[in-house]
Write a protein that holds these residues in place. Structure first.
Motif, PDB file in Angstrom:
ATOM      1  N   ILE A  28       0.838  -1.196   0.000  1.00  0.00           N
ATOM      2  CA  ILE A  28       0.000   0.000   0.000  1.00  0.00           C
ATOM      3  C   ILE A  28       0.875   1.248   0.000  1.00  0.00           C
ATOM      4  O   ILE A  28       0.615   2.202  -0.729  1.00  0.00           O
ATOM      5  N   TYR A  29       1.945   1.215   0.802  1.00  0.00           N
ATOM      6  CA  TYR A  29       2.880   2.342   0.827  1.00  0.00           C
ATOM      7  C   TYR A  29       3.427   2.606  -0.576  1.00  0.00           C
ATOM      8  O   TYR A  29       3.429   3.745  -1.052  1.00  0.00           O
ATOM      9  N   VAL A  30       3.882   1.568  -1.240  1.00  0.00           N
ATOM     10  CA  VAL A  30       4.475   1.718  -2.576  1.00  0.00           C
ATOM     11  C   VAL A  30       3.455   2.315  -3.545  1.00  0.00           C
ATOM     12  O   VAL A  30       3.782   3.208  -4.334  1.00  0.00           O
ATOM     13  N   LYS A  31       2.216   1.859  -3.472  1.00  0.00           N
ATOM     14  CA  LYS A  31       1.191   2.311  -4.415  1.00  0.00           C
ATOM     15  C   LYS A  31       0.629   3.688  -4.083  1.00  0.00           C
ATOM     16  O   LYS A  31       0.298   4.446  -4.992  1.00  0.00           O
ATOM     17  N   ALA A  32       0.494   4.020  -2.802  1.00  0.00           N
ATOM     18  CA  ALA A  32      -0.233   5.232  -2.430  1.00  0.00           C
ATOM     19  C   ALA A  32       0.601   6.314  -1.755  1.00  0.00           C
ATOM     20  O   ALA A  32       0.221   7.476  -1.796  1.00  0.00           O
ATOM     21  N   CYS A  33       1.720   5.940  -1.155  1.00  0.00           N
ATOM     22  CA  CYS A  33       2.429   6.888  -0.294  1.00  0.00           C
ATOM     23  C   CYS A  33       3.832   7.236  -0.770  1.00  0.00           C
ATOM     24  O   CYS A  33       4.332   8.329  -0.496  1.00  0.00           O
ATOM     25  N   ALA A  34       4.474   6.298  -1.440  1.00  0.00           N
ATOM     26  CA  ALA A  34       5.897   6.429  -1.751  1.00  0.00           C
ATOM     27  C   ALA A  34       6.223   7.636  -2.605  1.00  0.00           C
ATOM     28  O   ALA A  34       7.260   8.284  -2.391  1.00  0.00           O
ATOM     29  N   THR A  64      -5.221  11.323  10.537  1.00  0.00           N
ATOM     30  CA  THR A  64      -4.646  12.362   9.680  1.00  0.00           C
ATOM     31  C   THR A  64      -4.636  11.916   8.224  1.00  0.00           C
ATOM     32  O   THR A  64      -4.965  12.696   7.327  1.00  0.00           O
ATOM     33  N   VAL A  65      -4.287  10.662   7.976  1.00  0.00           N
ATOM     34  CA  VAL A  65      -4.278  10.160   6.602  1.00  0.00           C
ATOM     35  C   VAL A  65      -5.704  10.151   6.045  1.00  0.00           C
ATOM     36  O   VAL A  65      -5.933  10.544   4.896  1.00  0.00           O
ATOM     37  N   ILE A  66      -6.645   9.729   6.845  1.00  0.00           N
ATOM     38  CA  ILE A  66      -8.035   9.673   6.386  1.00  0.00           C
ATOM     39  C   ILE A  66      -8.540  11.068   6.015  1.00  0.00           C
ATOM     40  O   ILE A  66      -9.172  11.254   4.975  1.00  0.00           O
ATOM     41  N   LYS A  67      -8.246  12.046   6.854  1.00  0.00           N
ATOM     42  CA  LYS A  67      -8.733  13.420   6.628  1.00  0.00           C
ATOM     43  C   LYS A  67      -7.864  14.207   5.656  1.00  0.00           C
ATOM     44  O   LYS A  67      -8.337  15.143   5.020  1.00  0.00           O
ATOM     45  N   GLY A  68      -6.582  13.868   5.593  1.00  0.00           N
ATOM     46  CA  GLY A  68      -5.635  14.644   4.804  1.00  0.00           C
ATOM     47  C   GLY A  68      -5.051  15.760   5.651  1.00  0.00           C
ATOM     48  O   GLY A  68      -5.627  16.167   6.657  1.00  0.00           O
ATOM     49  N   LYS A  69      -3.889  16.246   5.227  1.00  0.00           N
ATOM     50  CA  LYS A  69      -3.239  17.334   5.956  1.00  0.00           C
ATOM     51  C   LYS A  69      -2.192  17.968   5.053  1.00  0.00           C
ATOM     52  O   LYS A  69      -1.396  17.262   4.429  1.00  0.00           O
ATOM     53  N   GLY A  70      -2.184  19.287   5.005  1.00  0.00           N
ATOM     54  CA  GLY A  70      -1.209  19.985   4.176  1.00  0.00           C
ATOM     55  C   GLY A  70      -1.309  19.534   2.730  1.00  0.00           C
ATOM     56  O   GLY A  70      -2.393  19.525   2.149  1.00  0.00           O
ATOM     57  N   ALA A  71      -0.192  19.129   2.163  1.00  0.00           N
ATOM     58  CA  ALA A  71      -0.155  18.694   0.763  1.00  0.00           C
ATOM     59  C   ALA A  71      -0.751  17.303   0.567  1.00  0.00           C
ATOM     60  O   ALA A  71      -1.026  16.905  -0.567  1.00  0.00           O
ATOM     61  N   PRO A  73      -3.596  14.792   0.366  1.00  0.00           N
ATOM     62  CA  PRO A  73      -5.057  14.761   0.261  1.00  0.00           C
ATOM     63  C   PRO A  73      -5.633  13.644   1.127  1.00  0.00           C
ATOM     64  O   PRO A  73      -4.908  12.733   1.546  1.00  0.00           O
ATOM     65  N   PRO A  74      -6.936  13.699   1.422  1.00  0.00           N
ATOM     66  CA  PRO A  74      -7.563  12.606   2.175  1.00  0.00           C
ATOM     67  C   PRO A  74      -7.249  11.252   1.544  1.00  0.00           C
ATOM     68  O   PRO A  74      -7.216  11.112   0.312  1.00  0.00           O
ATOM     69  N   LYS A  75      -7.006  10.294   2.408  1.00  0.00           N
ATOM     70  CA  LYS A  75      -6.697   8.915   2.008  1.00  0.00           C
ATOM     71  C   LYS A  75      -5.555   8.858   0.996  1.00  0.00           C
ATOM     72  O   LYS A  75      -5.553   8.029   0.094  1.00  0.00           O
TER      73      LYS A  75
END
Length: 98
Positions: A28-34, A64-71, A73-75
Motif C-alpha cells: 500500500i505504501y508503494v502504491k499510495a504513499c511512496a 490524519t491520513v483519512i482526513k488529509g493534511k497539508g499537501a 489529500p484525504p486517504k
C-alpha cells in the motif's frame, strides 16, 4: 502519555504478530504513499522527522491520513483505501523508524 520507546515497541509487536499485514502495508505504501514520502517530509525512515508523529500515536496518524493534511489529500489521494489499508501503510512507515 506513552513514551516514544513504548509506542515503538507496541507498534513493532503488532507488526511481528502479523507478517502478512506488514507485507500488505509495504504494498500500500508503494502504491499510495511512496511518491510523496520518498521525496517530501516526513520521508520514509527519517527518524527525526517522524519522532513528533510517533508521539501522537498510531490512531492520530491514521486519522490524519483519512482526513488529509497539508499537501496530503484525504486517504493519500486514493478514496478506495479502507481504514485497514491505511493502518497497514502507517504500520509499515512507522516500522521504518524503529
Amino acid at each position: 502519555m506513552r513514551s516514544l520507546r513504548d509506542t515503538s515497541l507496541a507498534l513493532l509487536a503488532l507488526l511481528a504478530a502479523d507478517p502478512t499485514a506488514a507485507a500488505e502495508g509495504e504494498q500500500i505504501y508503494v502504491k499510495a504513499c511512496a511518491m510523496c514520502h520518498n521525496a517530501m517530509p516526513p520521508k520514509l525512515g527519517d527518524k527525526k522527522a517522524w519522532e513528533p508523529r510517533l508521539q501522537q500515536g498510531k490512531e492520530a496518524l491514521v486519522a490524519t491520513v483519512i482526513k488529509g493534511k497539508g499537501a496530503m489529500p484525504p486517504k493519500a489521494g486514493n478514496p478506495a483505501l479502507s481504514e485497514k489499508d491505511i493502518e497497514a501503510a502507517v504500520d509499515y512507515m512507522l516500522n521504518q523508524v524503529k
